[in-house]
Enzyme design. Sequence first.
Site, PDB file in Angstrom:
ATOM      1  N   GLY A  12       0.779  -1.115  -0.125  1.00  0.00           N
ATOM      2  CA  GLY A  12      -0.034  -0.089  -0.014  1.00  0.00           C
ATOM      3  C   GLY A  12       0.870   1.081   0.142  1.00  0.00           C
ATOM      4  O   GLY A  12       0.872   2.075  -0.891  1.00  0.00           O
ATOM      5  N   GLU A  39       2.910  -7.553   6.702  1.00  0.00           N
ATOM      6  CA  GLU A  39       2.838  -8.808   6.890  1.00  0.00           C
ATOM      7  C   GLU A  39       4.051  -9.705   7.561  1.00  0.00           C
ATOM      8  O   GLU A  39       3.878 -10.723   8.152  1.00  0.00           O
ATOM      9  CB  GLU A  39       2.447  -9.442   5.489  1.00  0.00           C
ATOM     10  CG  GLU A  39       0.888  -8.817   5.000  1.00  0.00           C
ATOM     11  CD  GLU A  39       0.634  -8.855   3.495  1.00  0.00           C
ATOM     12  OE1 GLU A  39       0.109 -10.037   3.423  1.00  0.00           O
ATOM     13  OE2 GLU A  39       0.912  -8.057   2.864  1.00  0.00           O
TER      14      GLU A  39
HETATM   15 MO1  MOS Z   1      -2.646  -9.091   2.601  1.00  0.00          MO
HETATM   16  S1  MOS Z   1      -3.247 -10.993   2.994  1.00  0.00           S
HETATM   17  O1  MOS Z   1      -1.725  -9.425   1.093  1.00  0.00           O
HETATM   18  O2  MOS Z   1      -4.267  -8.318   2.211  1.00  0.00           O
END
Ligand code: MOS
Length: 697
Positions: A507, A660
């Site tokens: 993002g 992540e």
């Molecule tokens: Mo994350 S599982 O790439 O939204």
Amino acid sequence: MTDLLEPRAIGRDLARRDGVAKVRGTATYAFETPVEHPAYAHPVQATVARGRVTAVDTSAAEALDGVLVVLTPSTAERLASTDDAELAVLQTDEVGFRGQLVGVVVAETSELARQAADLVRVAYEERQHDSVLSVDRDDLYAPEQVNAGHETDTAEGDVGAAMASAAVALERTYSTAMYHNNPLEPHATTALWDPAAEVPLTLWDSTQGVHPDRATVCRVLGLEERQVRVVCPYIGGGFGSKGTPHANVVLAAMAARALPGRPVKLALTRQQMFSLAGYRTPTIQQVQLAADRSGRLSAIAIDVVEQTSRIKEFAEQTGVPTRMMYASPNRRTTHRLAALDVPVPSWMRAPGECPGMFGPEVALDELADELGLDPVDLRIRNEPEVDPETGKPWSSRHLVECLREGAQRFGWADRPAPRHRDGAWLVGTGVASSVYPTMRQATSTARIRYADGRYVAEIGAADLGTGTWTTLPQVAADALGVDVDDVEVRIGDTEYPIASVAGGSSGLNTWGSALVVAAREFRGKFGRRPEDGDEATGDVDQAAQDEDHAAYAFGAQFVEARVHADTGEVRVPRLLGVFACGRIVNPRTARSQFVGGMTMGLSMALHENSVWDPQVGQVANHDLAEYHVTVNADVGDVQAHWLDEHDPYVNAMGSKGIGEIGIVGTAAAVVNAVHRATGVRVRDLPVTLDKLLTGLD
Ligand code: MOS
């Protein structure tokens, strides 16, 4: 990419801009969107795991006062595209898994809708279903590719020969459980179909990407993008389960289209989320390692077996991290799928890396044991100079530094001896590595406008709790060379320029890149003394994207586990991670991501487990009373640290993505610590006391 932005706002520990609204409860989530006179939808779900709907009797439901519409496979509108069987809602009589949508009721209140949904009588021709994953199924198949476009299998050299001739060869099978994303905010949509309006369909939808969400809805419903608006200013978590729209979004839109002019609200219940919102496939991982006495690997291999739904393929890229983590001349990775009569798997935090770093990182610990080596040293000895698969140099790789700094901060050198006992508790420590690829999406545009002495930047980005509302102004401020308080950023609406999904930890890398280009455009056009209404846009500069380096974020996680010698109860008083994720844009929101990821990793290690009932064909513990997640009482001291890493190749900010990586490796580190404490090696998650008791004396 070359020059990093001069960090003035970037790197500052700024509080969340949306924090006050969230704490006061004034941040409106999808279901709460204030609309005139809403109606409420409740899904009807299949009660067989495989078969065909033969008859639907809606008379009792329709007879209830206040029921507005009941849709079934025979009364629902025909969709423009049924290519994606998960989203082809109410288009056929076929039932592919228990819980699949077979109807919807819309009524004046949510209670009435639910009551009426219970009164819809559905008759089925039930067929035998098959939903048990195992390595010896004869119908396992190789998908054409695995997720994120990776090759299904890779091979180099001869793993078998290396295993046969090595000083130490280790072959083990590991498994990870089925996990369900459980964001606090359920999957929810408020939908309005107003055929006379300029934009006839509006979806206030809880989504990680308003533009990708709209694109999918348009394809399925056969609408032009200008006919649909998706709005999502706030998200109560997603973890990937809101990264691509699921059937509930299509159902909400169909319900609204059946009631023109009337807003319809649809929120999945917690139980419904277990069959409709995706999940992480269980995996079975056969891992092979061969090494010489000094611990240098001569072979590394992982053969993965996992599941998908018979109605739609989803191929988790579990073997992929093994392709790049460690040096070894002989290497192999494979993926095989079983297509079962189960709900459709989907994205869950660090898809691929999270399950895929479990088996290999436990196997390395087992190898270190056999060799009598420190597991930190074993990892350092197998550090590859370049990406083993592509041969590309690393954009930056500081795994060794993460391991060393983590060891030092954790007090690794003084780790207790195996099966160390402290009163009634056995104490052990463990380590594992973390990794996540650094990604940037191709498509995103930012618009910057000058208004009333402030810079207003607009982009259809998403903040799923990660901090986007706060961090994008920091990037924009440095790109414009102004104070962060002079920048306002607006996100979460398809009225703003197109933005990529908040997924793959990409993002900020992506939207920030667009903002930097827009800021450059703005300054080029208007200089440093703009006037009200001056406006410029910028896209992600694809031509400047570095392709010559392998770009990943790395980390090392250290765990202290305590196992009760009599009961087998596992406690984890300490988790410590050190990460190398490029430039950290905001330490406060970054720490929250790392700590959140690590906590979710602990949860995966000890608590989470979607227990599949093969008789019934569904998750037995499909609610938060029985699907256990790690809570405050389970978490002790969780520390996240990071290196001051400068990476000139990844993007203008030098950021690598942090959403992540925190969940990657944690479960392996917990297993390794529990083994050190007890001598029991748990190879199938979660680590529950029944798996330890027989090994304790
Ligand atoms: Mo994350 S599982 O790439 O939204």
